[in-house]
Design a protein around this motif. Structure first.
Motif, mmCIF file in Angstrom:
data_model
loop_
_atom_site.group_PDB
_atom_site.id
_atom_site.type_symbol
_atom_site.label_atom_id
_atom_site.label_comp_id
_atom_site.label_asym_id
_atom_site.label_seq_id
_atom_site.Cartn_x
_atom_site.Cartn_y
_atom_site.Cartn_z
ATOM 1 N N CYS A 168 6.837 3.437 -4.070
ATOM 2 C CA CYS A 168 5.804 4.075 -4.870
ATOM 3 C C CYS A 168 6.286 5.479 -5.221
ATOM 4 O O CYS A 168 7.102 6.068 -4.496
ATOM 5 C CB CYS A 168 4.459 4.118 -4.154
ATOM 6 S SG CYS A 168 4.389 5.128 -2.669
ATOM 7 N N SER A 205 -3.576 -0.895 -8.408
ATOM 8 C CA SER A 205 -4.918 -0.325 -8.295
ATOM 9 C C SER A 205 -4.897 0.857 -7.345
ATOM 10 O O SER A 205 -3.949 1.060 -6.595
ATOM 11 C CB SER A 205 -5.917 -1.377 -7.803
ATOM 12 O OG SER A 205 -5.569 -1.807 -6.491
ATOM 13 N N GLN A 206 -5.966 1.643 -7.416
ATOM 14 C CA GLN A 206 -6.189 2.742 -6.482
ATOM 15 C C GLN A 206 -7.575 2.571 -5.897
ATOM 16 O O GLN A 206 -8.474 2.033 -6.541
ATOM 17 C CB GLN A 206 -6.121 4.093 -7.198
ATOM 18 C CG GLN A 206 -4.733 4.547 -7.576
ATOM 19 C CD GLN A 206 -4.761 5.887 -8.291
ATOM 20 O OE1 GLN A 206 -5.262 6.004 -9.389
ATOM 21 N NE2 GLN A 206 -4.185 6.899 -7.653
ATOM 22 N N ASP A 207 -7.778 3.083 -4.685
ATOM 23 C CA ASP A 207 -9.134 3.045 -4.152
ATOM 24 C C ASP A 207 -9.954 4.126 -4.845
ATOM 25 O O ASP A 207 -9.420 4.977 -5.552
ATOM 26 C CB ASP A 207 -9.141 3.185 -2.634
ATOM 27 C CG ASP A 207 -8.508 4.484 -2.151
ATOM 28 O OD1 ASP A 207 -8.091 4.530 -0.993
ATOM 29 O OD2 ASP A 207 -8.426 5.447 -2.940
ATOM 30 N N ASN A 260 -5.262 5.955 -1.793
ATOM 31 C CA ASN A 260 -4.228 4.947 -1.621
ATOM 32 C C ASN A 260 -3.951 4.226 -2.928
ATOM 33 O O ASN A 260 -4.849 4.007 -3.737
ATOM 34 C CB ASN A 260 -4.653 3.929 -0.563
ATOM 35 C CG ASN A 260 -4.735 4.547 0.811
ATOM 36 O OD1 ASN A 260 -3.725 4.853 1.425
ATOM 37 N ND2 ASN A 260 -5.951 4.749 1.287
ATOM 38 N N LEU A 261 -2.695 3.846 -3.088
ATOM 39 C CA LEU A 261 -2.255 3.060 -4.226
ATOM 40 C C LEU A 261 -1.861 1.689 -3.719
ATOM 41 O O LEU A 261 -1.276 1.580 -2.632
ATOM 42 C CB LEU A 261 -1.048 3.743 -4.886
ATOM 43 C CG LEU A 261 -0.423 3.054 -6.092
ATOM 44 C CD1 LEU A 261 -1.381 3.103 -7.281
ATOM 45 C CD2 LEU A 261 0.902 3.714 -6.439
ATOM 46 N N TYR A 262 -2.187 0.663 -4.482
ATOM 47 C CA TYR A 262 -1.914 -0.706 -4.059
ATOM 48 C C TYR A 262 -1.140 -1.467 -5.127
ATOM 49 O O TYR A 262 -1.219 -1.152 -6.310
ATOM 50 C CB TYR A 262 -3.219 -1.446 -3.762
ATOM 51 C CG TYR A 262 -4.090 -0.767 -2.746
ATOM 52 C CD1 TYR A 262 -5.193 -0.027 -3.134
ATOM 53 C CD2 TYR A 262 -3.799 -0.868 -1.386
ATOM 54 C CE1 TYR A 262 -5.996 0.613 -2.207
ATOM 55 C CE2 TYR A 262 -4.595 -0.235 -0.444
ATOM 56 C CZ TYR A 262 -5.691 0.500 -0.862
ATOM 57 O OH TYR A 262 -6.474 1.126 0.070
ATOM 58 N N SER A 304 0.846 -1.194 0.000
ATOM 59 C CA SER A 304 0.000 0.000 0.000
ATOM 60 C C SER A 304 0.878 1.239 0.000
ATOM 61 O O SER A 304 2.007 1.215 0.509
ATOM 62 C CB SER A 304 -0.894 0.025 1.240
ATOM 63 O OG SER A 304 -1.765 -1.081 1.271
ATOM 64 N N TYR A 320 -2.331 14.998 -2.396
ATOM 65 C CA TYR A 320 -2.114 14.771 -3.810
ATOM 66 C C TYR A 320 -2.081 16.109 -4.544
ATOM 67 O O TYR A 320 -2.739 17.060 -4.135
ATOM 68 C CB TYR A 320 -3.210 13.875 -4.388
ATOM 69 C CG TYR A 320 -2.982 12.412 -4.094
ATOM 70 C CD1 TYR A 320 -3.640 11.798 -3.029
ATOM 71 C CD2 TYR A 320 -2.105 11.654 -4.858
ATOM 72 C CE1 TYR A 320 -3.433 10.453 -2.753
ATOM 73 C CE2 TYR A 320 -1.885 10.317 -4.586
ATOM 74 C CZ TYR A 320 -2.552 9.721 -3.526
ATOM 75 O OH TYR A 320 -2.333 8.397 -3.241
ATOM 76 N N LYS A 355 -8.932 7.540 -4.583
ATOM 77 C CA LYS A 355 -7.537 7.720 -4.974
ATOM 78 C C LYS A 355 -6.676 8.181 -3.812
ATOM 79 O O LYS A 355 -5.687 8.893 -4.008
ATOM 80 C CB LYS A 355 -7.420 8.685 -6.156
ATOM 81 C CG LYS A 355 -8.059 8.174 -7.424
ATOM 82 C CD LYS A 355 -7.761 9.088 -8.607
ATOM 83 C CE LYS A 355 -8.358 8.540 -9.877
ATOM 84 N NZ LYS A 355 -8.061 9.420 -11.036
#
Length: 124
Positions: free
Chosen positions: A94, A69-71, A76-78, A20, A26, A74
């Motif tokens: 990341c 993926s992102q939630d 969080n990035l996974y 994660s 952002y 956006k």
């Protein structure tokens, strides 16, 4: 922009891990995000990324095994990593860029903001 990775660890070959990446804030402009990795004695390499338009790209070595993926918000990035191999052992980072990457790439030199990394170790 501060990025913080989590989820690394030690697993046996064939196992899975989910990394994660959370951002403090952002950018108020379009951006691309990606995962990179660096093994001891090797150059940093792109693993997977999501472009400004939602395009995803993967390194050939992880196609079919890793999913980025992102939630929905956006926040969080996974990086879901399945069927892990010993050669996946590396520090994973990341990163984010506001550069208009056309075509979309996952070259380290194109990314501006970086996390501190999380270690992934895969044993045989």
């Amino acid at each position: 922009v501060q990025l913080v990775e989590s989820g690394g660890g030690s697993v046996q070959a064939g196992g899975s891990l989910r990394l994660s990446c959370a951002a403090s804030v952002y950018p108020y402009r379009p951006y691309s995000v990606a995962w990179f990795r660096q093994a001891p004695g090797k150059e940093r390499e792109g693993v997977a990324g999501i472009g400004i338009d939602g395009t995803t790209t993967y390194a050939d070595s992880v196609v079919g095994r890793f999913t980025i993926s992102q939630d929905n918000a956006k926040n969080n990035l996974y990086l879901q990593m399945n069927s892990l191999k010993p050669e996946d052992t590396a520090m994973y980072y990341c990163a984010l860029t506001t550069l208009p990457l056309r075509p979309f790439t996952i070259r380290p030199r194109d990314y501006i903001y970086w996390g501190q990394g999380t270690q992934v170790t895969v044993s045989s």
